[in-house]
Design a protein around this motif. Structure first.
Motif, short mmCIF file in Angstrom:
data_model
loop_
_atom_site.label_atom_id
_atom_site.label_comp_id
_atom_site.label_asym_id
_atom_site.label_seq_id
_atom_site.Cartn_x
_atom_site.Cartn_y
_atom_site.Cartn_z
N GLN A 1 -4.43 4.61 6.09
CA GLN A 1 -4.37 3.54 5.09
C GLN A 1 -4.82 2.22 5.70
O GLN A 1 -5.46 1.40 5.03
CB GLN A 1 -2.94 3.41 4.55
N VAL B 1 -4.57 2.00 -1.24
CA VAL B 1 -5.80 1.42 -0.70
C VAL B 1 -6.70 0.93 -1.83
O VAL B 1 -7.25 -0.18 -1.79
CB VAL B 1 -6.54 2.45 0.19
N LEU C 1 -8.69 -0.16 5.13
CA LEU C 1 -8.68 -1.55 4.66
C LEU C 1 -9.17 -2.52 5.76
O LEU C 1 -8.96 -3.73 5.65
CB LEU C 1 -7.28 -1.94 4.19
N ARG D 1 -8.08 -2.87 -2.52
CA ARG D 1 -9.53 -3.10 -2.55
C ARG D 1 -9.94 -3.81 -3.85
O ARG D 1 -10.75 -4.75 -3.83
CB ARG D 1 -10.27 -1.77 -2.42
N VAL E 1 0.82 -1.21 0.00
CA VAL E 1 0.00 0.00 0.00
C VAL E 1 0.86 1.27 0.00
O VAL E 1 0.70 2.16 -0.84
CB VAL E 1 -0.94 0.01 1.22
#
Length: 313
Positions: free
Chosen positions: A229, A200, A233, A204, A172
Motif C-alpha cells: 500500500q 490506494v 502511493l 490517488r 488507506v
C-alpha cells in the motif's frame, strides 16, 4: 539503496507513533500521534513518568488539562527527534462541536508556545466531520495549522480543501479493511493489491483532484496494513508509517517507482466539485464505508481517551 531511503526521495516520510525512542531510528521529517498511540506509549516503563508528572503537576486543574499537558509533553519530546512537525489530536468526543474543538485546539497551541515550540511545528489533528472541518477552517484563518484525520471519502477531502486545511490524512488501511470484510469469501487479495487496493485508489483520486485544481492542502496517506500500500502511493505529499512498516521498508532493496505525479494530474480531465453542508452530509450518507469507518474511528479514539483518563485517576 533501501526502499525507505528511495521513498524519502519521492515523499515526505512521517513516523506514526507515540514512541519517540523509535522515531530516531528512521529519521522521519514529521510525526503523528493519536489517543491510541499515546495510551500504548504510557503503558511502557520508559514513558510512564510523563503521565505521572502531568497528574502530579496539573491534576488539581481537571482531567482535560492533564490530558492537554500529557499530549503536549509527548509532542515536545517527539519534536526533539524530528526536524518538522508533530500532530496532536483534539479529544474525539468534541468531533461534532465546532466551538469546543476550536477552544481545545487553541489551548493545546498555547501550551506548546509556552514550551517555546513555534506554531508552525504543530498540526492540530481533528476528525473530518462537517463540524471538525469548519473548526479547522477557523483555526487556519488564525494561523493554527490542522491535520484532518479519520478521512475516508472524496467528499471529506473536497470539504477540507475548501476549508484550506494544511493537511489531510486519508486512512488507506481502514478503507481496505472495510472492503475486504464486506467482500467476505469473494475477496481476491492478489487482485486487490497495490494500485488496485481500494484504499490506494481513494488516496490517488484525492491527490489527483487536489493537484489538478491547485488545492494547496497536503495529502498524507495513513493507516497502512502492508508495504504494498505504501509503495503504491510513492510520490504522495506525505505518508505516515508505523515503526514496523518503516523497518520492513528499510530492510528491502526492491526497486521503487514513483506512483503519484502532480504534473500528470494537472493534465487529467477531473471536474471541479464543491460541497455545502447539505451536499456533504448527503455524500457521506451515500458512502456506507466512509460513514461506518468515521463513526467507528471516533468511537475507538474515545474508548482509548477514556482509558487514559482512567489511568490519570
Amino acid at each position: 539503496m533501501n526502499q525507505l531511503d528511495a521513498l524519502k526521495q519521492l515523499t515526505t516520510v512521517v513516523a506514526d507513533t507515540g514512541d519517540f525512542n523509535q522515531i530516531a531510528a528512521f529519521s522521519p521529517r514529521d510525526a503523528t500521534t493519536n489517543p491510541s498511540l499515546i495510551l500504548k506509549a504510557v503503558q511502557k516503563p520508559e514513558y510512564a513518568h510523563l503521565l505521572k508528572e502531568a497528574v502530579a503537576k496539573y491534576g488539581a486543574q481537571g482531567l482535560d488539562e492533564v490530558m492537554n499537558r500529557l499530549l503536549v509533553s509527548f509532542g515536545c519530546e517527539i519534536l526533539k527527534h524530528i526536524p518538522g512537525r508533530v500532530s496532536t489530536e483534539v479529544d474525539a468526543r468534541l468531533s461534532f462541536d465546532t466551538e469546543a474543538t476550536v477552544t481545545r485546539a487553541r489551548r493545546i497551541i498555547d501550551l506548546y508556545q509556552g514550551e517555546g515550540v513555534h506554531i508552525d511545528r504543530v498540526l492540530i489533528k481533528i476528525a473530518s466531520t462537517w463540524e471538525g472541518i469548519q473548526a479547522a477552517a477557523r483555526l487556519e484563518r488564525d494561523g493554527i495549522h490542522t491535520n484532518l484525520t479519520l478521512l475516508f471519502s472524496f467528499a471529506q477531502a473536497v470539504a477540507c480543501g475548501q476549508a484550506k486545511v494544511q493537511l489531510i490524512s486519508p486512512f488507506v488501511g481502514r478503507i481496505y479493511d472495510w472492503y475486504k470484510k464486506n467482500a467476505g469469501a469473494s475477496w481476491d487479495e492478489a487482485a486487490m493489491a497495490g494500485a488496485n487496493d481500494p484504499g490506494v485508489k481513494s488516496v490517488r483520486a484525492i491527490y489527483n483532484f487536489y493537484k489538478k485544481h491547485g488545492i494547496a492542502t497536503e495529502v498524507m496517506g495513513a493507516s497502512f496494513r502492508n508495504v504494498g500500500q505504501i509503495t503504491a502511493l510513492a510520490g504522495c505529499d506525505l505518508l505516515t508509517i508505523s515503526p514496523d512498516l518503516l523497518a520492513q521498508l528499510a530492510a528491502s532493496e526492491a526497486p521503487l517507482a514513483k506512483a503519484l505525479d502532480a504534473g500528470a494530474a494537472k493534465a487529467m480531465d477531473i471536474p471541479f466539485v464543491t460541497y455545502d453542508e447539505a451536499g456533504f452530509r448527503f455524500a457521506m450518507n451515500e458512502d456506507a464505508m466512509a460513514t461506518e469507518k468515521l463513526a467507528e474511528g471516533i468511537r475507538a479514539f474515545v474508548v482509548d481517551t477514556i482509558k487514559l483518563e482512567g489511568m490519570m485517576r
